[in-house]
Design an enzyme around this catalytic site. Structure first.
Site, PDB file in Angstrom:
ATOM      1  N   ASP A  34      13.648 -44.064  64.174  1.00 19.27           N
ATOM      2  CA  ASP A  34      12.512 -44.230  65.076  1.00 19.27           C
ATOM      3  C   ASP A  34      12.757 -43.489  66.388  1.00 19.27           C
ATOM      4  O   ASP A  34      13.886 -43.440  66.885  1.00 19.27           O
ATOM      5  CB  ASP A  34      12.307 -45.723  65.350  1.00 19.27           C
ATOM      6  CG  ASP A  34      10.912 -46.031  65.863  1.00 19.27           C
ATOM      7  OD1 ASP A  34      10.044 -45.132  65.795  1.00 19.27           O
ATOM      8  OD2 ASP A  34      10.692 -47.150  66.340  1.00 19.27           O
ATOM      9  N   HIS A  51       9.631 -34.392  65.049  1.00 14.68           N
ATOM     10  CA  HIS A  51       9.986 -34.760  63.685  1.00 14.68           C
ATOM     11  C   HIS A  51      11.007 -33.779  63.097  1.00 14.68           C
ATOM     12  O   HIS A  51      11.920 -34.182  62.375  1.00 14.68           O
ATOM     13  CB  HIS A  51       8.745 -34.830  62.810  1.00 14.68           C
ATOM     14  CG  HIS A  51       7.838 -35.987  63.142  1.00 14.68           C
ATOM     15  ND1 HIS A  51       8.279 -37.287  63.173  1.00 14.68           N
ATOM     16  CD2 HIS A  51       6.517 -36.021  63.465  1.00 14.68           C
ATOM     17  CE1 HIS A  51       7.264 -38.094  63.483  1.00 14.68           C
ATOM     18  NE2 HIS A  51       6.198 -37.341  63.676  1.00 14.68           N
ATOM     19  N   LEU A 148      27.889 -39.339  47.255  1.00 12.07           N
ATOM     20  CA  LEU A 148      27.020 -40.047  48.202  1.00 12.07           C
ATOM     21  C   LEU A 148      25.604 -40.021  47.672  1.00 12.07           C
ATOM     22  O   LEU A 148      25.092 -38.961  47.307  1.00 12.07           O
ATOM     23  CB  LEU A 148      27.086 -39.414  49.589  1.00 12.07           C
ATOM     24  CG  LEU A 148      26.325 -40.173  50.705  1.00 12.07           C
ATOM     25  CD1 LEU A 148      27.022 -39.989  52.046  1.00 12.07           C
ATOM     26  CD2 LEU A 148      24.876 -39.694  50.830  1.00 12.07           C
TER      27      LEU A 148
END
Length: 283
Positions: A34, A51, A148
């Site tokens: 956020d 973004h 991962l």
């Protein structure tokens, strides 16, 4: 910018990482990334630039998680609710995803070398067709990597994930693959797209979950920080892990399930991959 960045870690950062690794490290960490729009406003750039900066921070954070030996990372990239934002911002976010997933495919050798497996959780049917194809190709191309696992929640909400899981279970009962007695919290947990995170980090000062992993966080350590996501540093990550080490409950024991439930879950997994392959072959 690479998905997994070859960023240099300073001696001090490496030392701090080694010290933190002497304690218990979460095996699954989730991020609510956020603050991209506030970062853009703070730096007098448009929201799309914020973004993009946030995505670059994701690749950097992923590298730190690899250094820490964290085997699973989940990020909340795009909520179904985000479709309600302005057309300009939504289109910008879709373009960002196209760009980054295309770069992932261009850098596939590096991704495979790092052993990163990509899983996109959410309603892929809501995505533009070309993006849905790219996302599906990324998942197929990294399917057998196991160092991962990167889960990207895209066109996702927790409530929607739970409702889809319930639909799968109801269908399983209707098709005599499950009995009503088979339904319990463990079955629901395993039917969901995302597993339980041990640590959830939210940046930018917000202290709510925003419909993210609602079922999975019953035993999760929550860590909220005021730093905006594009300004997140390795020291912020290490602070979150230290918070986890101080507050984490004992690790959950592995629960065995019946052959009937396992076969139902295996069938679901096969069907999911068949759908992903269909997106690629029949766009």
């Amino acid at each position: 910018m690479s998905w997994v960045r070859e960023n240099c870690v300073s001696f001090l950062e490496l030392l701090c990482i080694k010290v933190v690794k002497t304690g218990r490290v979460p095996q699954h960490i989730a991020f609510i990334m956020d603050g991209n729009r506030r970062f853009a406003k703070k730096n007098s750039v448009d929201s799309c630039a914020g973004h993009y900066k946030g995505f670059d921070k994701l690749s950097e954070t992923l590298k730190w998680c690899l250094d820490l030996g964290i085997p699973e990372v989940t990020v909340y990239a795009f909520s179904i609710e985000n479709f309600k934002r302005s057309k300009e911002e939504v289109d910008g976010l879709m373009d960002l995803a196209r760009d980054k997933f295309q770069r992932l495919m261009d850098e596939l050798d590096q991704i495979n070398e790092w052993g990163v497996r990509i899983h996109v959780a959410g309603r892929l049917s809501l995505l533009p067709e070309d993006l849905r194809v790219l996302v599906s190709k990324a998942m197929l191309a990294t399917r057998y990597n196991y160092k991962l696992r990167l889960n990207i929640a895209y066109a996702y909400t927790g409530r929607d994930e739970i409702s889809r899981a319930a639909t799968h279970i109801v269908d399983g009962v209707k098709n005599n693959e499950l009995s009503p007695q088979d339904i319990d919290d463990e079955l629901v947990s395993r039917t969901l797209e995302l597993g339980e995170a041990e640590l959830l980090v939210r940046t930018s000062g917000e202290v709510r979950l925003s419909d993210f992993m609602l079922w999975q966080v019953s035993n999760t350590v929550l860590y909220f920080t005021d730093v905006l996501w594009p300004e997140f540093t390795v020291y912020n990550l290490l602070a979150a892990i230290i918070h986890f080490q101080r507050n984490a409950p004992p690790p959950k024991a592995v629960v065995d399930i019946s052959e009937t439930k396992q076969e139902f879950l295996n069938k679901m997994e096969r069907q999911r991959w068949q759908q992903i392959e269909k997106y690629v072959s029949c766009p």
